[in-house]
Write a protein that holds these residues in place. Structure first.
Motif, mmCIF file in Angstrom:
data_model
loop_
_atom_site.group_PDB
_atom_site.id
_atom_site.type_symbol
_atom_site.label_atom_id
_atom_site.label_comp_id
_atom_site.label_asym_id
_atom_site.label_seq_id
_atom_site.Cartn_x
_atom_site.Cartn_y
_atom_site.Cartn_z
ATOM 1 N N THR A 5 2.420 -2.665 6.076
ATOM 2 C CA THR A 5 3.695 -3.228 6.613
ATOM 3 C C THR A 5 4.171 -4.701 6.511
ATOM 4 N N HIS A 6 5.053 -4.938 5.796
ATOM 5 C CA HIS A 6 5.427 -6.722 6.566
ATOM 6 C C HIS A 6 6.026 -6.919 7.368
ATOM 7 N N ASP A 7 6.456 -5.841 8.376
ATOM 8 C CA ASP A 7 7.268 -6.310 9.663
ATOM 9 C C ASP A 7 6.160 -6.515 10.482
ATOM 10 N N THR A 19 6.350 3.142 -12.348
ATOM 11 C CA THR A 19 5.642 3.341 -11.392
ATOM 12 C C THR A 19 4.463 2.633 -11.673
ATOM 13 N N GLU A 20 4.409 1.830 -12.217
ATOM 14 C CA GLU A 20 2.872 0.732 -12.451
ATOM 15 C C GLU A 20 3.811 -0.689 -11.938
ATOM 16 N N LEU A 21 4.290 -0.794 -10.940
ATOM 17 C CA LEU A 21 5.230 -1.883 -9.996
ATOM 18 C C LEU A 21 4.476 -1.131 -8.858
ATOM 19 N N SER A 22 4.397 -2.676 -7.924
ATOM 20 C CA SER A 22 4.465 -2.635 -6.410
ATOM 21 C C SER A 22 5.612 -2.239 -5.830
ATOM 22 N N GLY A 23 6.058 -1.310 -4.977
ATOM 23 C CA GLY A 23 7.849 -1.476 -4.401
ATOM 24 C C GLY A 23 8.531 -3.065 -4.402
ATOM 25 N N GLY A 24 7.486 -4.143 -3.812
ATOM 26 C CA GLY A 24 8.391 -4.893 -3.387
ATOM 27 C C GLY A 24 8.596 -5.723 -5.122
ATOM 28 N N GLU A 25 8.099 -5.321 -6.233
ATOM 29 C CA GLU A 25 7.971 -6.054 -7.469
ATOM 30 C C GLU A 25 9.182 -5.160 -8.583
ATOM 31 N N LEU A 26 9.523 -4.244 -7.904
ATOM 32 C CA LEU A 26 10.925 -3.024 -8.688
ATOM 33 C C LEU A 26 11.783 -3.717 -7.704
ATOM 34 N N SER A 38 -8.897 -2.365 -11.679
ATOM 35 C CA SER A 38 -8.602 -2.366 -12.555
ATOM 36 C C SER A 38 -8.066 -1.427 -14.048
ATOM 37 N N PHE A 39 -7.113 -1.708 -14.445
ATOM 38 C CA PHE A 39 -5.712 -0.834 -15.416
ATOM 39 C C PHE A 39 -5.740 -1.046 -16.837
ATOM 40 N N THR A 40 -6.460 -0.573 -17.426
ATOM 41 C CA THR A 40 -6.692 -1.336 -18.553
ATOM 42 C C THR A 40 -5.296 -0.202 -19.199
ATOM 43 N N SER A 66 0.994 -10.383 0.304
ATOM 44 C CA SER A 66 1.924 -10.883 -0.791
ATOM 45 C C SER A 66 2.716 -9.002 -0.839
ATOM 46 N N SER A 67 3.438 -9.304 -1.767
ATOM 47 C CA SER A 67 3.976 -7.879 -1.849
ATOM 48 C C SER A 67 3.101 -7.929 -3.885
ATOM 49 N N GLY A 68 3.154 -7.268 -3.953
ATOM 50 C CA GLY A 68 1.513 -6.479 -5.351
ATOM 51 C C GLY A 68 0.688 -7.501 -4.593
ATOM 52 N N SER A 69 0.284 -7.465 -3.626
ATOM 53 C CA SER A 69 -1.264 -8.465 -3.504
ATOM 54 C C SER A 69 -2.342 -7.271 -3.850
ATOM 55 N N GLY A 70 -2.039 -5.783 -3.539
ATOM 56 C CA GLY A 70 -2.758 -4.275 -3.711
ATOM 57 C C GLY A 70 -2.747 -3.698 -2.212
ATOM 58 N N LYS A 71 -2.380 -3.811 -1.835
ATOM 59 C CA LYS A 71 -1.962 -2.806 -0.698
ATOM 60 C C LYS A 71 -1.714 -1.195 -0.458
ATOM 61 N N SER A 72 -0.712 -1.128 -1.853
ATOM 62 C CA SER A 72 -0.656 0.334 -1.678
ATOM 63 C C SER A 72 -1.874 0.924 -3.149
ATOM 64 N N LEU A 73 -2.307 0.339 -3.284
ATOM 65 C CA LEU A 73 -3.272 0.439 -4.299
ATOM 66 C C LEU A 73 -4.933 0.435 -3.473
ATOM 67 N N LEU A 74 -5.108 0.034 -2.848
ATOM 68 C CA LEU A 74 -6.067 0.119 -1.983
ATOM 69 C C LEU A 74 -5.588 1.203 -1.369
ATOM 70 N N PRO A 93 3.077 7.587 2.595
ATOM 71 C CA PRO A 93 3.309 6.835 1.193
ATOM 72 C C PRO A 93 4.704 6.124 1.537
ATOM 73 N N GLN A 94 4.742 5.501 0.381
ATOM 74 C CA GLN A 94 5.331 3.787 0.522
ATOM 75 C C GLN A 94 7.043 4.331 -0.075
ATOM 76 N N SER A 95 6.554 5.569 -0.782
ATOM 77 C CA SER A 95 8.167 6.111 -1.266
ATOM 78 C C SER A 95 8.472 6.955 -1.320
ATOM 79 N N GLY A 99 7.189 -4.781 -20.396
ATOM 80 C CA GLY A 99 6.462 -3.838 -20.922
ATOM 81 C C GLY A 99 6.146 -2.319 -20.055
ATOM 82 N N ARG A 100 6.201 -2.802 -18.738
ATOM 83 C CA ARG A 100 5.682 -1.291 -18.427
ATOM 84 C C ARG A 100 6.999 -0.588 -17.575
ATOM 85 N N PHE A 101 6.184 0.702 -17.036
ATOM 86 C CA PHE A 101 6.989 1.611 -16.407
ATOM 87 C C PHE A 101 7.062 1.027 -15.379
HETATM 88 N N1 LIG Z 1 -0.497 1.220 -13.097
HETATM 89 C C1 LIG Z 1 -0.305 -0.183 -13.142
HETATM 90 N N2 LIG Z 1 -0.577 -0.581 -14.220
HETATM 91 C C2 LIG Z 1 -0.457 -1.944 -14.478
HETATM 92 N N3 LIG Z 1 -0.391 -2.918 -12.912
HETATM 93 C C3 LIG Z 1 -0.224 -1.847 -12.442
HETATM 94 C C4 LIG Z 1 -0.071 -0.294 -12.240
HETATM 95 N N4 LIG Z 1 0.577 -0.128 -10.180
HETATM 96 C C5 LIG Z 1 0.216 -0.944 -10.151
HETATM 97 N N5 LIG Z 1 0.362 -2.497 -10.752
HETATM 98 C C6 LIG Z 1 -0.283 -3.484 -10.206
HETATM 99 O O1 LIG Z 1 -0.797 -4.409 -9.248
HETATM 100 C C7 LIG Z 1 -0.839 -4.797 -7.847
HETATM 101 C C8 LIG Z 1 -0.871 -4.352 -6.406
HETATM 102 O O2 LIG Z 1 0.159 -3.142 -6.365
HETATM 103 P P1 LIG Z 1 0.727 -2.552 -5.053
HETATM 104 O O3 LIG Z 1 1.503 -1.373 -5.198
HETATM 105 O O4 LIG Z 1 -1.279 -2.648 -4.425
HETATM 106 O O5 LIG Z 1 0.933 -3.822 -3.947
HETATM 107 P P2 LIG Z 1 1.959 -3.997 -2.853
HETATM 108 O O6 LIG Z 1 0.260 -5.115 -1.689
HETATM 109 O O7 LIG Z 1 1.278 -2.833 -1.930
HETATM 110 O O8 LIG Z 1 2.586 -4.824 -2.684
HETATM 111 P P3 LIG Z 1 4.214 -4.126 -2.270
HETATM 112 O O9 LIG Z 1 3.752 -4.565 -0.925
HETATM 113 O O10 LIG Z 1 4.839 -5.137 -3.458
HETATM 114 O O11 LIG Z 1 4.091 -3.024 -1.710
HETATM 115 C C9 LIG Z 1 1.253 -5.220 -8.781
HETATM 116 O O12 LIG Z 1 0.630 -6.745 -8.954
HETATM 117 C C10 LIG Z 1 1.539 -4.076 -9.704
HETATM 118 O O13 LIG Z 1 2.021 -4.526 -10.348
#
Ligand SMILES: Nc1ncnc2c1ncn2[C@@H]1O[C@H](COP(=O)(O)OP(=O)(O)OP(=O)(O)O)[C@@H](O)[C@H]1O
Ligand SMILES: [Mg+2]
Lengths: 207, 333
Positions: B230-232, A124-131, B40-42, B74-82, B124-126, A120-122
């Motif tokens: 980093t993952h390395d 940019t709403e996933l992390s790098g590794g998830e995408l 948190s995301f709405t 771990s992948s998706g643990s919130g590193k980039s969001l931090l 940035p990561q991307s 259901g997401r776009f």
């Molecule tokens: N806009 C958004 N809406 C909902 N969930 C989101 C959004 N952006 C990120 N997330 C979720 O927040 C979590 C953390 O994302 P983040 O990008 O910080 O991960 P990460 O630790 O950097 O992962 P990676 O190592 O894969 O880059 C992920 O599970 C992601 O799916």
């Protein structure tokens, strides 16, 4: 089934650097080939040629003896990009994007740790590794015969990396999909691949 | 440590003369201090139903001047969001709580806007963050035509094996690895006090990746606080001072680099699993995945994959000090 690249030359623009020159390589669908070369050498260009994203200036790419561009519709050679954000349409929810794949099986979705909620997401709403895991799943459609993986695991933590490669090796073995893995990590190539190729050495031989 | 140690690791070991200076700085406030961060995301589901996804919960990280902290996890643990939270660039539907202080003062919205790209820089990561319509040179110099800026850029490019001609190209004309080096160069044009680098090295060969990490190390040695995501892990252990480990939206452990020499000196079962997954420790993996935010277990979020998990692990888990590091596990001692 064979994937062959025959005497291919390629440069992006007429004045640009000659990236490949009279380059040849052949592999079977039962092989897993590891490719290495320094950054900027042309690994990604080679991957794009092999998967039909680019057309060679000279030479040909054959799948099962037939030119790759004669296959209509779904391309049996699928590439997974190093930067997943460029491989997905930013305006398409993932639930739509997955349909660009070829009937992706539940087993693949589960094996790559993909959450149903992501659909259901776009992008940019996933992390790098998830995408990255999503793009990998999308490339593993029913008619995929060869998978070209361009540095696909550098965006993943070590545990997920190890899981993904385990899954992928099992999957391609079972379905007899040929794999080309580009990586800077020699340990990874040793563990995953059945054959190793250093593009620099091959280049010298080809010349 | 591995046999292929480059000069990056030496630069960490040879810092003892700077140590004293750094310790003086340490008495001051940390460059970056994050306390109880939550994000948190709405999400609007079908109809008007609204759900909240608490992707980061109760997260603490601290970076001092002169220090390089690596964030792994771990992948998706919130590193980039931090990283995005600190930089003030979260999307509109994100809600951030907790406290961020920069050099002892709260980092409010207005303040980060002024410091962003100057005192505080993000790699940035991307590489999608590069402007596709602007040539590389002007993009990195941010329009500046000053000879000073040009000279500095030349120097950085030489270091990263990018030839001067690259300045005249657009991002799409470069390879992934080259764009990655361009992103790093952007951050190094300034004299930042705080650097946050989100996965600066994927796709770079080992020599170039090491050079980039050594460069961040230098910035730290000159007094900046550096946070590298980093993952390395292998590379991080060669250059960083401390490692913060993330799992499912929070810090599960903070350990010194030395703690990673043996599995036994680590504290959290997830960190130990990560250690065993390092190529030189056998590339082993554990089953399962990080729990999805909607299905977080109560108590420890690693419990479903933990070999030592017991009934107590479903209760409240404090983040506490154990053997000089921090850990979020009731069994660690
Ligand atoms: N806009 C958004 N809406 C909902 N969930 C989101 C959004 N952006 C990120 N997330 C979720 O927040 C979590 C953390 O994302 P983040 O990008 O910080 O991960 P990460 O630790 O950097 O992962 P990676 O190592 O894969 O880059 C992920 O599970 C992601 O799916
Ligand atoms: Mg990330």
């Amino acid at each position: 089934m064979k994937l062959e690249i025959k005497n291919v030359s390629y440069r992006y623009t007429s004045k640009g650097r000659q990236i490949l020159k009279d380059f040849s390589l052949s592999m079977e669908n039962t092989e897993r080939v590891g490719l290495t070369a320094p950054s900027g050498y042309g690994k990604t260009t080679l991957c794009q040629l092999l998967s039909g994203y680019l057309k060679p200036n000279q030479g040909e790419i054959l799948l099962d003896g037939r030119p790759l561009d004669s296959y209509q519709g779904y391309c049996p050679v699928q590439m997974v990009w190093q930067q997943p954000e460029f491989a997905v349409n930013p305006r398409l929810p993932l639930g739509e994007a997955i349909k660009e794949g070829d009937e992706i099986e539940e087993r693949v979705i589960r094996g790559l740790g993909i959450e149903p909620d992501w659909f259901g997401r776009f992008p940019t709403e996933l992390s790098g590794g998830e995408l990255q895991r999503f793009s990998l799943a999308r490339a593993l459609g029913k008619r995929t015969r060869f998978l070209i993986a361009d540095e696909i695991s550098t965006m993943l933590d070590l545990i997920t990396q190890s899981q993904i490669w385990h899954f992928l090796v099992e999957e391609v073995e079972k379905r007899q999909i040929g794999l080309i893995a580009v990586s800077h990590n020699p340990e990874l190539i040793d563990r995953v691949c059945t054959r190793k190729i250093d593009l620099r050495l091959l280049d010298e031989k080809n010349r | 440590m591995s046999g292929k140690k480059g000069n990056t690791s030496d630069s960490r070991k040879n810092r003892s003369d700077e140590q004293t200076m750094r310790d003086v700085q340490r008495e001051d406030a940390p460059v970056l201090k994050i306390e109880h961060m939550s994000i948190s995301f709405t999400q609007y589901d079908r109809g008007m139903h609204q759900t909240s996804l608490p992707v980061i919960r109760d997260l603490d990280v601290e970076v001092h001047g002169g220090e390089m902290v690596a964030v792994v996890g771990s992948s998706g643990s919130g590193k980039s969001l931090l990283a995005h939270g600190v930089m003030g660039v979260l999307p509109y539907n994100a809600d951030m709580g907790g406290r961020i202080t920069y050099c002892g003062e709260e980092l409010a919205k207005e303040r980060i806007k002024k410091l962003r790209g100057r005192e505080i820089v993000l790699v940035p990561q991307s590489i999608a963050y590069l402007n596709p319509l602007m040539k590389i040179g002007p993009q990195i110099r941010r329009g500046s035509k000053a000879t000073e800026a040009r000279k500095k850029l030349r120097g950085i490019f030489r270091r990263y094996e990018l030839d001067a001609g690259v300045e005249e190209l657009y991002p799409f004309e470069l390879s992934g690895g080259m764009n990655r080096r361009v992103l790093i160069s952007t951050a190094l044009m300034e004299e930042p006090k705080l650097v946050i680098a989100d996965e600066p090295t994927p796709g770079l060969d080992l020599a170039v990746a090491k050079r980039a990490m050594a460069h961040f190390r230098e910035l730290a040695d000159m007094g900046a606080g550096v946070l590298v995501i980093t993952h390395d892990l292998e590379l991080a252990l060669e250059v960083a001072d401390r490692i913060a480990v993330f799992y499912a939206g929070t810090t599960v452990e903070e350990a010194s680099v030395q703690d990673f020499e043996h599995e036994e000196t680590l504290r959290h079962p997830y960190t130990k699993a990560l250690w065993r997954a390092m190529p030189r420790h056998g590339f082993q993996y554990i089953e399962g995945t990080q729990p999805y935010v909607k299905n977080l277990p109560t108590g420890c979020s690693f419990a479903p994959r933990c070999p030592h998990c017991g009934a107590e692990c479903a209760g409240e888990i404090d983040y506490r000090i154990v053997r000089g590091g921090k850990v979020r596990c009731i069994r660690a001692e």
